[in-house]
Design an enzyme around this catalytic site. Structure first.
Site, PDB file in Angstrom:
ATOM      1  N   VAL A  97       0.865  -1.183   0.000  1.00 42.47           N
ATOM      2  CA  VAL A  97       0.000   0.000   0.000  1.00 42.47           C
ATOM      3  C   VAL A  97       0.899   1.230   0.000  1.00 42.47           C
ATOM      4  O   VAL A  97       1.706   1.402   0.918  1.00 42.47           O
ATOM      5  CB  VAL A  97      -0.911   0.053   1.245  1.00 42.47           C
ATOM      6  CG1 VAL A  97      -1.852   1.250   1.163  1.00 42.47           C
ATOM      7  CG2 VAL A  97      -1.695  -1.237   1.408  1.00 42.47           C
ATOM      8  N   HIS A  98       0.774   2.078  -1.028  1.00 42.27           N
ATOM      9  CA  HIS A  98       1.612   3.276  -1.034  1.00 42.27           C
ATOM     10  C   HIS A  98       1.011   4.466  -1.765  1.00 42.27           C
ATOM     11  O   HIS A  98       1.492   5.585  -1.622  1.00 42.27           O
ATOM     12  CB  HIS A  98       2.976   2.965  -1.666  1.00 42.27           C
ATOM     13  CG  HIS A  98       2.950   2.969  -3.163  1.00 42.27           C
ATOM     14  ND1 HIS A  98       2.486   1.906  -3.896  1.00 42.27           N
ATOM     15  CD2 HIS A  98       3.311   3.920  -4.063  1.00 42.27           C
ATOM     16  CE1 HIS A  98       2.564   2.196  -5.178  1.00 42.27           C
ATOM     17  NE2 HIS A  98       3.055   3.414  -5.319  1.00 42.27           N
ATOM     18  N   ARG A  99      -0.063   4.275  -2.555  1.00 46.86           N
ATOM     19  CA  ARG A  99      -0.572   5.370  -3.361  1.00 46.86           C
ATOM     20  C   ARG A  99      -1.145   6.480  -2.481  1.00 46.86           C
ATOM     21  O   ARG A  99      -1.798   6.226  -1.469  1.00 46.86           O
ATOM     22  CB  ARG A  99      -1.668   4.884  -4.319  1.00 46.86           C
ATOM     23  CG  ARG A  99      -1.266   3.775  -5.256  1.00 46.86           C
ATOM     24  CD  ARG A  99      -0.329   4.235  -6.339  1.00 46.86           C
ATOM     25  NE  ARG A  99      -1.007   4.931  -7.412  1.00 46.86           N
ATOM     26  CZ  ARG A  99      -0.647   4.834  -8.696  1.00 46.86           C
ATOM     27  NH1 ARG A  99       0.352   4.050  -9.047  1.00 46.86           N
ATOM     28  NH2 ARG A  99      -1.271   5.518  -9.618  1.00 46.86           N
TER      29      ARG A  99
END
Length: 360
Positions: A201-203
């Protein structure tokens, strides 16, 4: 002719490393320019090591900052390098601020731009990446598209010249891994083949919206309740920072959850996807990679610029709500993995170099 490839983030480096190697092999005077948009060793230097890339000819060391500050800083520095080195063509990749800075600087200086991964569209202009890729496509002379769907997107925007169907450079990157020394990633992390979910998860659309991030964390908790499966979370530095700043780290103290901090290198990431039962991610790159290595993917977004992965049966778009994520997980557990990857065969980098040096 002097060509400069401009990259700045881990995904760009991973996808462009084989092209940079091919460029340097053909003529070492061509330039590898790194913006420094990603600068953590685990997000950056480790990629150089895996692909045995020499240090960049220039590193702009732009670091962190607002979108505008980073882009302006990169443009000013790139202009000086282009003038000093008499650069004839600029090659950029994808949709980052580095991509935008490289494309705009070259266009303002009347230098042809080659855009690798041209034509991707999410149809969501609230995403900064969507704005970047649209702008760069419209000012590029060489539009190097990975799939027919990407080419159709360009044609819908009245872009008709300079388009080339080349495949996806990540295919070359994964092929490179098949020819380097291997080690047993499953043993390193004490995992079983097809016995875990692999999550990233990084957006910004997820990490900067605490409601969405909380929902994704709740879904991760529910995944750990499924029998026979462990959950592996690769923790991105920015995501970790946001979780810490909002006192959410304790929510990830869950049985059956393995947190990889720092995140694994590219070789390990590919192996972890290959051996996972399901990949759960908001990364565009992992949607492609999981498709190529034949592992079902659940995408934590409302849309995707990789619709080919959905069409071929490799990917389900789930969004961020817990019930939708868990339904997609359960559907993926039953999914056949005999799809055909839409991203082509190895040799993409060589083909691109032939095109931009006008050998074909």
């Amino acid at each position: 002719m002097k060509i400069a490839i401009v990259v700045g983030t881990r995904p760009e480096l991973i996808k462009m490393a084989p092209l940079i190697k091919e460029m340097k092999k053909r003529d070492n005077k061509h330039l590898f320019i790194h913006s420094g948009q990603h600068y953590d060793y685990y997000m950056d230097g480790m990629v150089l090591d895996i692909f045995e890339l020499a240090k960049p000819d220039y590193n702009l060391q732009v670091g962190s900052g607002s979108h505008s500050m980073m882009t302006a800083n990169m443009m000013m520095q790139l202009e000086k390098i282009i003038l000093k080195e008499n650069v004839d063509k600029i090659v950029v990749h994808g949709d980052t601020n580095t991509t935008l800075a490289g494309g705009l600087t070259a266009a303002k200086m009347n230098i042809p731009v080659a855009h690798v991964e041209a034509g991707l569209r999410s149809k969501d202009k609230s995403m900064p990446e969507e704005i970047n890729r649209i702008i760069v496509d419209h000012l590029s002379s060489y539009l190097l598209s990975p799939t027919a769907d990407a080419i159709n997107n360009l044609k819908k925007e009245n872009i008709s010249s300079g388009i080339h169907l080349v495949g996806q450079t990540i295919v070359d990157s994964i092929d490179w891994l098949n020819h380097i020394n291997h080690y047993d990633v499953l043993t390193k992390f004490n995992l079983k083949h097809k016995g875990y979910f692999f999550i990233t998860v990084h957006r910004q659309e997820n990490t900067n919206d605490l409601m969405k991030l909380q929902s994704i964390i709740r879904a991760i908790k529910q995944m750990t309740l499924l029998e026979n499966y462990q959950v592996v979370l690769s923790l991105h530095p920015r995501t970790k920072k946001i979780i810490q700043e909002n006192n959410m780290l304790q929510q990830l103290s869950i049985d059956k959850l393995l947190i990889l901090d720092p995140p694994p290198n590219f070789y390990e990431t590919i192996q972890l996807q290959k051996h996972a039962k399901v990949v759960v991610t908001d990364s565009g790159g992992l949607q492609e990679e999981s498709c190529i290595v034949n592992t079902p993917c659940v995408t934590l977004r409302e849309n995707t610029e990789r619709p080919e992965t959905v069409k071929c049966g490799a990917n389900i778009i789930a969004g961020y709500q817990v019930e939708n994520i868990m339904k997609a997980i359960n559907d993926s557990l039953l999914k056949s993995t005999n799809w055909k990857s839409p991203y082509g065969e190895p040799g993409v980098g060589s083909n691109i170099m032939d095109i931009i040096t006008e050998r074909k």
